[in-house]
Design an enzyme around this catalytic site. Sequence first.
Site, short mmCIF file in Angstrom:
data_model
loop_
_atom_site.label_atom_id
_atom_site.label_comp_id
_atom_site.label_asym_id
_atom_site.label_seq_id
_atom_site.Cartn_x
_atom_site.Cartn_y
_atom_site.Cartn_z
N GLU A 49 0.89 -1.15 0.00
CA GLU A 49 0.00 0.00 0.00
C GLU A 49 0.93 1.20 0.00
O GLU A 49 1.79 1.33 0.88
CB GLU A 49 -0.88 -0.05 1.25
N ASP A 60 -3.80 11.46 8.29
CA ASP A 60 -2.61 10.82 8.80
C ASP A 60 -2.10 11.48 10.07
O ASP A 60 -2.14 12.69 10.22
CB ASP A 60 -1.50 10.84 7.74
#
Length: 268
Positions: A49, A60
Site C-alpha cells: 500500500e 494521517d
Amino acid sequence: MDRYQALFAQLEKKNQGAFVPFVTIGDPNPELSYDIMETLIEAGADALELGIPFSDPLADGPTIQGANIRALDSKTTPAICFELITKIRSKYPDTPIGLLVYANLVFANGIDNFYTKCQQAGVDSVLIADVPTNESQEFRESAIEHGIHPIFIAPPSASPETLETVAKLGGGYTYLLSRAGVTGAETKAGMPVAQLLERLNQYDAPPAILGFGISEPAQVEEAVKAGAAGAISGSATVKLIEQHQANPEALLKALADFTSSMKAATQK
C-alpha cells in the site's frame, strides 16, 4: 482473476492472512524508496500500500505526515512515484499494489489522466482518503474504466447502510478501520471487528483488511483470528524509516525483520 483475487485464493490455500505494509513513495528519498519496496516484498509482504507524497495529509498522524515531508523535501513528484511503481511492477508481476492518495492529487491533472497513469504503471487499486462513498462516483467510474479497483473504508462507527454501500461499490479489498481517528501506532487498535466483518460478509464485500494502529505481530494475529483477510501496517513501518533514515543498511534490515515477524503472525 486479478492480482488481489489470486493473492487471497493463494493465502486461503496456505491458511494465512495477508500482511500489507504501507510506505510513502520517496521517503526518505526516491532511490532508497525503491530499495525499501523491494525489501518489504522480499521479506514477505503479500501486497504493498503506497502513498504519493502530499503536503496536507489530513487522515494521517504525525508519523506519516513526517514521511510526506521527507519525500517532498527529497523532490519526489507524482511522476517519480509512477516511475518507481513501474519499476517495482516489472520486477514483481504478481504482487498487488495499492495507492492511498488524496482527492486533490487525483484532480490535479484530471481524474482520467490519473487513472491512466495508474493503469500504465501497473497499480491494482486506489483508495482516496478524503472521498466518501457518496462523493465517489466520478472517481469510481474512471477507476473501473482503467481496470483499477476503487477501495473504500469501512469505519467502526459505520451504519449497516454505509457498510452495504462500501460492500457494493468497492473492489479488490475492503479497508476496515480498527478505530476512528487519524492513523498511528501510538493508539492501540481497539478490536470490535468480528461484528463488522460479519456484516461485510453478509453484504458480500471484498475481503476485509484491517488497518489503523496495527504495529505488532499480536495485533495481526488477532485481526486474522477475528476473521479479517489480513492487516495493513502504516505508521509502524514508516516509524522504522524515520528512525533509521541516516543508515540505509540498518533501515532495510529493520524493515525486513519487522515484515517477516508481521507476516509470520498471519498463519492461522
